[in-house]
Every structure is written in C-alpha cells, then in structure tokens.
Write an enzyme that holds these catalytic residues in place. Structure first.
Site, PDB file in Angstrom:
ATOM      1  N   SER A 199       1.064  -1.216  -0.012  1.00 52.22           N
ATOM      2  CA  SER A 199      -0.094  -0.292   0.303  1.00 52.22           C
ATOM      3  C   SER A 199       1.268   1.298  -0.167  1.00 52.22           C
ATOM      4  CB  SER A 199      -1.140   0.063   1.098  1.00 52.22           C
ATOM      5  OG  SER A 199      -1.804   0.839   0.910  1.00 52.22           O
ATOM      6  N   GLU A 200       0.943   1.679  -1.192  1.00 50.43           N
ATOM      7  CA  GLU A 200       1.731   3.238  -1.325  1.00 50.43           C
ATOM      8  C   GLU A 200       1.806   4.372   0.138  1.00 50.43           C
ATOM      9  OE1 GLU A 200      -1.125   2.429  -3.058  1.00 50.43           O
ATOM     10  OE2 GLU A 200      -2.448   4.760  -4.071  1.00 50.43           O
ATOM     11  N   ASN A 201       0.876   4.363   0.483  1.00 48.70           N
ATOM     12  CA  ASN A 201       1.033   4.997   2.249  1.00 48.70           C
ATOM     13  C   ASN A 201       2.157   4.339   2.718  1.00 48.70           C
ATOM     14  OD1 ASN A 201      -1.241   3.185   2.755  1.00 48.70           O
ATOM     15  ND2 ASN A 201      -1.098   3.952   4.359  1.00 48.70           N
TER      16      ASN A 201
END
Lengths: 232, 219, 232, 219
Positions: free
Chosen positions: B45-47
C-alpha cells in the site's frame, strides 16, 4: 544533547507569518499535526502555501484552515472529498498544484538529503512534464524535479525525546519523516514526549538534528476517514 | 458479461505466486478477495505498508493503520512499515511486480488516462502517475465503455494522460485484452456469453483477433 | 509472505559468477557480511568488482578475497591499512576507484529508490569531477553522479525474518540498508533468523521486498579494528 | 607554540552552545576532550551516529559501535543511529553546524587539500570531500609547516584538492587565521611566545595583519 522542547503548539508556531510555505505531514487524516493546525487556525495566519499530500476534510485537518481562508495555495497529490476546498478552487480563491505522490515525497526527501533535484519517471509524457527537463537514462525518460523548500515543516510523531528524536507509529509515519527533514524550521508534535534515553537509538526514525522544536501534543482526535471493518 | 466481482476474480488469476502487488482503488481493491489461498502474494500500500492484511474486526480499528484508500486495515506477521519516499522508492525501482488499477481510457499503444476530466473538479493523480511510470507489469480493470456508451479502448486517449506506453493487459466486463508492444489490443478471452462481434463493436482502438478466442474460465 | 530463506552462505552465493559486480555492506570491519565473504573465498569466484566503503584488513573482511586475488576492482571511499591491497595496487594487479563516502552511499541509495542519478556538491572542483556534468542550482555547483548497479548486494543484519525484513544493530547498520536496496539480487546474512511476526513492523529497517535471499549466519567473529577504551 | 592538545584546546573555544559538530581524524578528535562542560554539543560521526559518547570502559567494547575512525565508542542518552546515506544527507543539507578536520594544504581562497599525495599510496578521501563541500563552517586543524619545513598556507594548493573555497578558519601551532571571503589569511591570534614576524616567515599565502594581533587565551 540539545533541548528542543517548547511548551505547546502556540509557542512552537509563534513565528509562522502570513505568506509562508508550510509542509504538513500526514496521509488523509492519518498522522496529521492536529495541534499545530489548531494553533494555526487560532493564530489566523494567512496567505499560506501548504505542501501536504491531502487537504483534509471539511471540518478536520487542513480543511479547518481552508474554512478560515488561511490557505492561498495547496501543493498536493490528491485533494479528496472537501466541499469547501472545491468551492474555493472553482471560485479562484484557492490555487492548487497537483503533483504525483511519489514525486511529492521525493522532493521533500531531496531537501533533507541536500540534493537540489531528483529524477523520476512519474509524469513523463503527461501535462505534469510541461516545462520540465526530460532526460534519458539507460533508454528510459525521467523528469528532473526540484527539491522542495519550506519555511516550516509541521509533523506529528508517536513518541519523541527532548533532543527531537522521533518515532512514528504504523502508517501514521507516511510523509512525516521526509517532511521533518525538509523544513528550514521543523516542528514536531508528539503523543508522548519522553526523556533522553527512553528511545532506543536503533529505533529512531527521525534523528533530532532535523527537529528544531518539539512539544507534547494534547487531545488527539485521530479521526478515521474510511472506517472499514469485517465481522467476526 | 461480468460484474465488478467477476472482473476482480478474473484479474486474480493473473497474480503469480511469490509476488508483490499494488492494488488501486475501486475494482482492483476487490481483487484481494479472490487471490487463491495456495499462493503467496504480498500487497503493497503506497502510503507505507508492505503486507497489507484484511479489514479489522469491528471495534479493532486503528486510526494509525490505513491503506492508500484511507480505509482501516490490519498488518500481517511479517509486515513492514516505511515512509512515503521509500514506498515510492520501491515502486520506482520495480520491486513491486504488478500494479492493478482502474482507468477512464486506454489507448492501443498502452497509454492510460485515469485522473482528470477537463472541466470537472480534479482531485489529483495520487500515486497513479508514479505507479504507471514505474511498474513492470500493469493490468487495468475497467468497464469496456463509459456511461455515454463510448468505447474506453481507443486509438489514442482523448483525456489528459496519466502515463504512456505502460498498460500490459486490460480486463473488462466483456474481455481480456493484451496490449501488444507494436500497438493494438489483442483479444485473449471473451466473457461468458459475449461474442467477438460484440467486443469488436465496442472497441474503438485497433483490435487483433486470433482465429479462436476462448471464453474466460473464472471459477 | 514470501519465504526468502536459504540454508547457508554457500547456497546463497551459488550463482555469483566470475566478473560480476558485488556490493558488500559494512564500515571498516563493522557490519560486514562475514559468512558471504568466507563462502566467496571458498568458491574461488574471480575477477570481481567490489563496491564497498573499505577493503578490509590483510586477514579479515574483503582482505581475505584480496589474498586469493579474487578482486579485479575495488570501488571504495577509503582503503585503509592493508598491505596486500597496497602491493596489488602498486603492481597494477588491482584497479581502484575512489569515491567520496557520501557519494558512494547516495549512489547505492539512488538505485534502491529508482533514481538513475543524483546531484552532490562533493568533489566539485577536484579530480573527482573530471568528466562529470556540473550543474548549478541556487548558486551552488553540484556533480551529477549515476546510481550504482550491482549484480549482487551482500549485507549483514542483526535480525531478519523469513520474509527478508531486516533490523540492524547500532553502527553496524552503516552501508547495509542502502546496499540491500540496490542489488539486482540481495543476499542478507543475519545473526538471528526469526519467524514472521517477531519483528515489529515499525522497527524494520529494510523491508523484505528488497531482499531476495536470507540465511542464518554462524561463527561471527565481529573483529574490532581500533579497540579504544578508557579506564574506570 | 602549541602542541597538538593546545591546538585542540584552542579549537574547542570555537564551538558554540547547542551545535552539531563533526570531528575528523587526528587533532580534531582531540577537540572532544576540551569542549567546555557547560555547553551542549552533539558529535556526529559520519558512519551513522548522532550523539557520540566517550570511549567505552575496558571490557565494555561493542564491535557494532564504532566511530568514523573505526574506534570503539559509546552512545549517550538521546543518541540516534542511521545509515550512511542519511548521515551524509544531514551533512549535505547543512544540519551539521561545524566540521573540524586536518589538512595538508590550505590556499588563501579557502581551498583545501588533504587526501592525496601524487606518487604515494592513496588511501582515499573517505567522507572528507562530502564534508568540505557541504559544511556551513569548516575549521582546519593542522601544523603551520610540513615536515620539509614548507608552509602549508599557500597562495594556491599544489596537491590535488579535496574542496574549493570552503575553509573558514585555521588553527595551527602558531596562529589562528581566518580565510577572508575576498581571499587572504587574516591573522587573528598568535600562539603564546610566537611573533607576528615568525608567522609571516612561514606563511606563503597572502597574510593580512591587523595593527594589533593578540595572543591566544586557551585556558
């Protein structure tokens, strides 16, 4: 060690002036500097340029500063659901610069690493590339993007010590470490301010050298934007 | 014709064992529900999370633990947390094997448009431009036509681009199509009950049709 | 999770071939991949290009590979005290490329961040700048330096789990995290290989996605180069 | 005339309260012994440590805990550990307030040479080029003349450079000198018992002498 402690958010932000550029950590409403935002709203400082991945929601986060028309320009990757934001944007009261999320993070990081520019493939061949230098390395095109410059970086950590060392919790880390490194002045608010020696040096995410002021935050709401659950 | 879950189910079959995958918002998120139990897939998840787990049980939500869609989620044993710069560092350096995302338009040379409609409120590209410019393998999950009934598979995109020459495969409610390196949508599979002629009629870009186009097997 | 475990160093390095480029973590003798080095010596692979901050001492670290004439070229910032190294260098058997330490670290990091090049002021106006592009940002000159490319990165961590997540201990961290991110294949040896779930996700220094193989190391000597003490 | 410890003692007076300092190998390392107790100074070691403590007690050495000189050291409460890239990141972004290092030659415009003597075995520049190219304030600790009796304060360096126009101040066994922005060594202080004329005689670069040059106060 150098003591970076200030008494509260009001004291920490007291020299933030109209027209300045601020970085604000957080992703959505997760890991945002709630106390600093409240203090900025209270202080009423205006014409701010805010570098932040998102713009909060109507009644929380940067949305609170938008309600008070304190923001001149947002530099973000995704501005989400925020009716007041949309109204100000469409009426021309608010300027918005949209930047790919990785570019945003890396331009902050670059400042903290003393690198004036970085290369990224994000945005090549799109309108994001307009006016930017394109450079080919090993057969692939990259855009040259400049490091961000901010008068103040406002970040939120889980724990911090009096020397400014910071530890983040879970995905509330997000943009906070890279912004903490990038501010001319970096202000950190923490859920728990601890004494020197209580943080393991191996677990420090942001070394205190990057942090100019730190304070014990209070009344964290930590609002959830999309509460999604499964049943047992 | 497939529903959204059908599209997600078909895409899940594209996921290889021992791979790292980034799922976009919308249909791609549903893909996680159909990954076979017997393969190891790690969701990024790119966060700032590697090893995304399922949604938390009611009452166990943690405001500090969300995915890129801002939904409350969980970690798994072996998860790792990192900052946004490192997250996109691993995306740019192609450590993420597969990116699955939605689109408004895809062109026959693999360009994708999925972030902006001129004249409408633009919310931003988020991490999509980084993902499409970097990923080794990109699969688009989308409807074959837009709400106005116009084909979303075009000779050239009409909307502002998110990335160029990057989409490798497209799964719609009607078909699975491969974007050929030399350009063109090669029809690989038809959805159950959908004819080649119908797919032809709703594909504006160059369509390459082999002699035999099998029907999808999704269960 | 993806299981990255291999049984030992021999298995981990089995496909390292003559003529390849390797990165080796460590600063001096601190945090070096002792087991991998021993296995490379045993395997006798030759004509290697080694990217490592230092070249070990005569009878430890990369010095062991030099003794066996396995190294064609060293890319380092400081090659220290090593008689065999000096002999090979002066006789022309060994090539050496000296690089400023920060440039070395940042060129590794750049690879792990998918950035083909970085800008640094280090070496401007010196022989290090020869043949390199100089670029001025905000009145200051910077050299453009390219990301490093390595066939294998060999790193040493304190703890690691079966998914390849790594945690380093104290200053044995040094170059290990940036090299771990930069190898086409990254091999990690650890003092303690643990099960999934034993490492706190917030404390992971190198996420497992960067690590291709991990093994439980053995017989760590952890030699001290400059034992310096004070009396009680 | 000062001995090495005298030079270190004099340099220690340059260190400001609440500052981050990087000390090079040799005389600069000795400076740590003379930092006044009443000021807060945090030592950065470029191998990845902020808040370097004293040498360990005999028997308490930790092979994993060394400084940039590869000596066993200790941490302090409030120390932080980081990787080599971040270490030079904080150096390049000028978070380190002061760098103190040795030199073979310094020119009157602030160039420094301290890493290579042509024809001799070259060990490398280590972190010196990064430090001198980045630091806001650089103080050089060195002998005024080399072993052949030649001045090390020159109109131009003869040895390969480490960095250009970067040295701000020089402390030798004879004098404290400031490098002026427009070029030239301004003589600020004389070592006890050393005459201005003697300093003149061993300074090859342009020397700027004010009417009154006070003697150093180092204790």
């Amino acid at each position: 060690m150098i003591n970076k402690v200030v008494v509260n958010a009001d004291e920490a932000i007291k020299d933030i002036q109209d027209g300045m550029t601020l970085m604000l950590g957080g992703f959505g409403l997760c890991g945002i500097p709630e106390n600093c935002i409240s203090a900025l709203v209270k202080k009423g400082v205006k014409e701010l340029t805010c570098i932040a991945n998102n713009a909060g929601v109507d009644d929380f986060g940067i949305g609170l500063m938008l309600q008070k028309r304190q923001v001149k320009k947002m530099i973000s990757s995704y501005v989400g659901e925020n009716a007041e934001f949309e109204r100000q944007l469409l009426s021309g009261e608010l300027e918005v610069e949209l930047i790919p999320q990785g570019t945003l993070a890396t331009r902050c990081m670059a400042a903290g690493y003393g690198m004036p520019a970085i290369f990224t493939p994000a945005g090549v061949g799109t309108e994001v590339a307009e006016g930017k230098e394109v450079r080919n390395f090993h057969g692939k095109d990259y855009l040259m993007e400049l490091a961000f410059d901010a008068d103040f970086a406002l970040v939120k950590a889980w724990k911090g010590d009096t020397a400014g060392n910071l530890v983040y919790r879970s995905t509330a880390r997000n943009f906070n470490p890279v912004m903490a490194m990038a501010g001319k002045v970096t202000i950190a608010e923490v859920e728990e301010l601890v004494e020197l020696g209580e943080l393991d040096p191996d677990h420090v995410h942001t070394p205190g050298i990057y942090v100019h002021r730190i304070f014990q935050g209070k009344d964290y709401e930590k609002r959830i934007e999309q509460r999604t659950v499964r049943t047992k | 014709m497939l529903d959204k879950n059908g599209i997600a189910k078909r895409i899940a079959k594209e996921i290889k064992n021992n791979s790292y995958v980034n799922l976009g918002i919308g249909i791609p998120t549903l893909v996680a529900n159909y990954i076979p139990q017997d393969i190891n897939v790690v969701l990024q998840s790119e966060n700032g999370l590697l090893g995304m787990g399922p949604f938390p049980f009611e009452g166990e939500e943690d405001a500090d633990l969300i995915n890129a869609g801002k939904q409350t989620i969980t970690t798994l044993p072996g998860s790792a947390i990192f900052d946004s710069a490192l997250s996109f560092g691993m995306i740019r350096s192609q450590k993420v094997d597969l990116t699955i995302l939605g689109a408004m338009e895809v062109s026959e040379n693999g360009d994708i448009a999925n972030w902006k409609i001129p004249g409408k409120m633009v919310k931003g590209m988020g991490g999509a431009m980084d993902l499409v410019a970097s990923a080794k393998n990109i699969i688009v999950a989308m409807q074959h036509v837009n709400k106005a009934g116009e084909s979303k598979l075009l000779p050239e995109c009409t909307l502002p681009l998110t990335g160029v020459r990057c989409v490798k495969k497209i799964v719609t409610e009607l078909a699975v199509l491969e974007v050929l390196p030399q350009g063109g949508f090669r029809l690989i599979e038809r959805a159950p009950g959908v004819t080649v002629d119908y797919i032809k009629s709703v594909t504006a870009g160059k369509l390459i049709i082999d002699s035999d186009v099998p029907e999808m097997q999704i269960d």
